[in-house]
Write a protein that holds these residues in place. Sequence first.
Motif, PDB file in Angstrom:
ATOM      1  N   GLY A 190      -3.464   7.011 -10.628  1.00  0.00           N
ATOM      2  CA  GLY A 190      -3.060   5.692 -10.167  1.00  0.00           C
ATOM      3  C   GLY A 190      -2.551   4.834 -11.308  1.00  0.00           C
ATOM      4  O   GLY A 190      -2.521   5.246 -12.481  1.00  0.00           O
ATOM      5  N   SER A 191      -2.146   3.606 -10.984  1.00  0.00           N
ATOM      6  CA  SER A 191      -1.606   2.687 -11.975  1.00  0.00           C
ATOM      7  C   SER A 191      -2.674   1.794 -12.600  1.00  0.00           C
ATOM      8  O   SER A 191      -2.440   1.194 -13.647  1.00  0.00           O
ATOM      9  CB  SER A 191      -0.533   1.799 -11.336  1.00  0.00           C
ATOM     10  OG  SER A 191      -1.067   1.087 -10.226  1.00  0.00           O
ATOM     11  N   SER A 192      -3.846   1.692 -11.994  1.00  0.00           N
ATOM     12  CA  SER A 192      -4.911   0.834 -12.507  1.00  0.00           C
ATOM     13  C   SER A 192      -5.816   1.632 -13.436  1.00  0.00           C
ATOM     14  O   SER A 192      -5.845   2.867 -13.391  1.00  0.00           O
ATOM     15  CB  SER A 192      -5.736   0.253 -11.350  1.00  0.00           C
ATOM     16  OG  SER A 192      -4.918  -0.500 -10.477  1.00  0.00           O
ATOM     17  N   THR A 222     -11.386   7.540  -3.785  1.00  0.00           N
ATOM     18  CA  THR A 222     -10.958   7.016  -5.071  1.00  0.00           C
ATOM     19  C   THR A 222     -12.130   7.028  -6.045  1.00  0.00           C
ATOM     20  O   THR A 222     -13.251   7.383  -5.691  1.00  0.00           O
ATOM     21  CB  THR A 222     -10.399   5.589  -4.936  1.00  0.00           C
ATOM     22  OG1 THR A 222     -11.462   4.718  -4.519  1.00  0.00           O
ATOM     23  CG2 THR A 222      -9.293   5.547  -3.905  1.00  0.00           C
ATOM     24  N   VAL A 282      -4.230  -0.702  -2.914  1.00  0.00           N
ATOM     25  CA  VAL A 282      -3.186  -1.080  -3.865  1.00  0.00           C
ATOM     26  C   VAL A 282      -3.569  -0.667  -5.276  1.00  0.00           C
ATOM     27  O   VAL A 282      -2.756  -0.119  -6.027  1.00  0.00           O
ATOM     28  CB  VAL A 282      -2.926  -2.606  -3.786  1.00  0.00           C
ATOM     29  CG1 VAL A 282      -1.851  -3.018  -4.790  1.00  0.00           C
ATOM     30  CG2 VAL A 282      -2.530  -3.004  -2.373  1.00  0.00           C
ATOM     31  N   LYS A 283      -4.814  -0.920  -5.672  1.00  0.00           N
ATOM     32  CA  LYS A 283      -5.267  -0.616  -7.022  1.00  0.00           C
ATOM     33  C   LYS A 283      -6.301   0.507  -6.968  1.00  0.00           C
ATOM     34  O   LYS A 283      -7.267   0.442  -6.223  1.00  0.00           O
ATOM     35  CB  LYS A 283      -5.892  -1.855  -7.670  1.00  0.00           C
ATOM     36  CG  LYS A 283      -4.900  -2.990  -7.905  1.00  0.00           C
ATOM     37  CD  LYS A 283      -5.581  -4.158  -8.597  1.00  0.00           C
ATOM     38  CE  LYS A 283      -4.597  -5.294  -8.856  1.00  0.00           C
ATOM     39  NZ  LYS A 283      -5.244  -6.441  -9.555  1.00  0.00           N
ATOM     40  N   ASN A 335       0.827  -1.198   0.000  1.00  0.00           N
ATOM     41  CA  ASN A 335       0.000   0.000   0.000  1.00  0.00           C
ATOM     42  C   ASN A 335       0.860   1.246   0.000  1.00  0.00           C
ATOM     43  O   ASN A 335       2.008   1.237   0.422  1.00  0.00           O
ATOM     44  CB  ASN A 335      -0.929   0.008   1.217  1.00  0.00           C
ATOM     45  CG  ASN A 335      -1.887  -1.164   1.223  1.00  0.00           C
ATOM     46  OD1 ASN A 335      -1.499  -2.278   1.553  1.00  0.00           O
ATOM     47  ND2 ASN A 335      -3.130  -0.921   0.862  1.00  0.00           N
TER      48      ASN A 335
END
Length: 331
Positions: free
Chosen positions: A222-224, A173, A198-199, A131
Motif C-alpha cells: 500500500g501507499s501508507s 490489512t 483508502v489507507k 477507494n
Amino acid sequence: NYTLRKEMTLMSDYAVRMLQACEEYSFEGSRHGQVGCRCLLLRRSLETALWNPSDGMLNQLPGVGAVTTKKLKDKNILSFSDVLSQNASALEEAAKRREPFGRELQFFVSKILGNALDLSCGIEKKTGSPNSIVRCNIQPFPQTVLPASSCHDNKFQSSAGQSLVRYTLVVYTDYPGGKLFHRKNITSAGEFKIMCPVKFGKIFCRLYSDLCGLDVMNEIEGSSPYYNPSKTKKLPFSPAHRDSSKSKEPSKKRKKDQTSEMLNEKKLEYSNISDVRMHNSSLTPKNKKVASELAAATVSPSPLSIKPHLASKPPAIPFIDLAPDTTRLPS
C-alpha cells in the motif's frame, strides 16, 4: 496406555473447539484477520497432527500412518510432488509395502492436486471513488489426474468423483480490525472483488486448504506506512501500560543531578561565607568530587563583620532577711 491416550484425545478435541470459536470471533467479531488465520492454522495442525512441513505431509492420506510416513521421509519423500516424481515400485520399496500401494498412493495424490486451486491478486482503482478494489482470481492448479483404472482399491475409486480439497479465502490489512473478506468451503474457481480502505500498509491475501501443503499466500503493498503497534496508545489495563506506569529507579546521572540541586539549595542558606570546606573521610571518591566542586564555590567575597558583644548588667536579686523575728518569742 489407554488412559493417557484418552486424555490426550479429549484435550485435543477441546483445543480444536476452542480454536474454532476463537477463529469465528476473530473473523466476525473483532474482525482481526491475522489472529483468525493463526487460529485456523493451529486448529488444522491439531487435526492433521502436522506441525512442520519438514515432518512430511503424507500421513494425511488414507492408508498412510506414522510408521509409513517415517519410512518415506528417510528416502526424502515428504511432499505430494515427491510422490508423483517417483515410480510406483520405488514408493513400495521405500515404504516396504506390497503392490499396488505405490500406484494407489500416486492416484490419490494426483486426485488431490487435481482439485487444488491457485490464487492471483491485484488491485485496481475504482472510478469516482478514493477507494480501490482488490481482485482475487482463483484458478485450478495445473495438474494431470491419473485415470481411475490405475487404482485397484475400491475406496480410492469411490472418491474419484469427489472434491477432496476445500479452501478458505481470507483478505485483511495490517491494521487491527482490518478484515476485508472471509469465505469458507471454496472448491472451484472463481473471482472475488473486495473493497479496500483508502489507507493501508499492506494487504494479505490467504488461500488456506484443509490439507497441509496446498496453501497460497499473496501480498499487496500500500501507499501508507506499515502499522507499528509500539506507537499506539496502550490500554490502561494492559501489562505494557502497567509496567510503564511503575516508578523506575533513578539513573546515576539523575542521582548526581539531585545531589547537586540539594547542595545548591543548602548554599543559599548561608550568607557572607567565602568558603565552605567539607572534610569527611567517609565520602566516596565520586561524592568527594561533587563536594569539592561545591566547596570551591564562593558565595560572597565580602569579609564577615563581627560586632563585639557588650556585657549586660546582671539582674537585681531581691534581698531576703533571714534574721529571726524576736517579737513573737515566748516570754
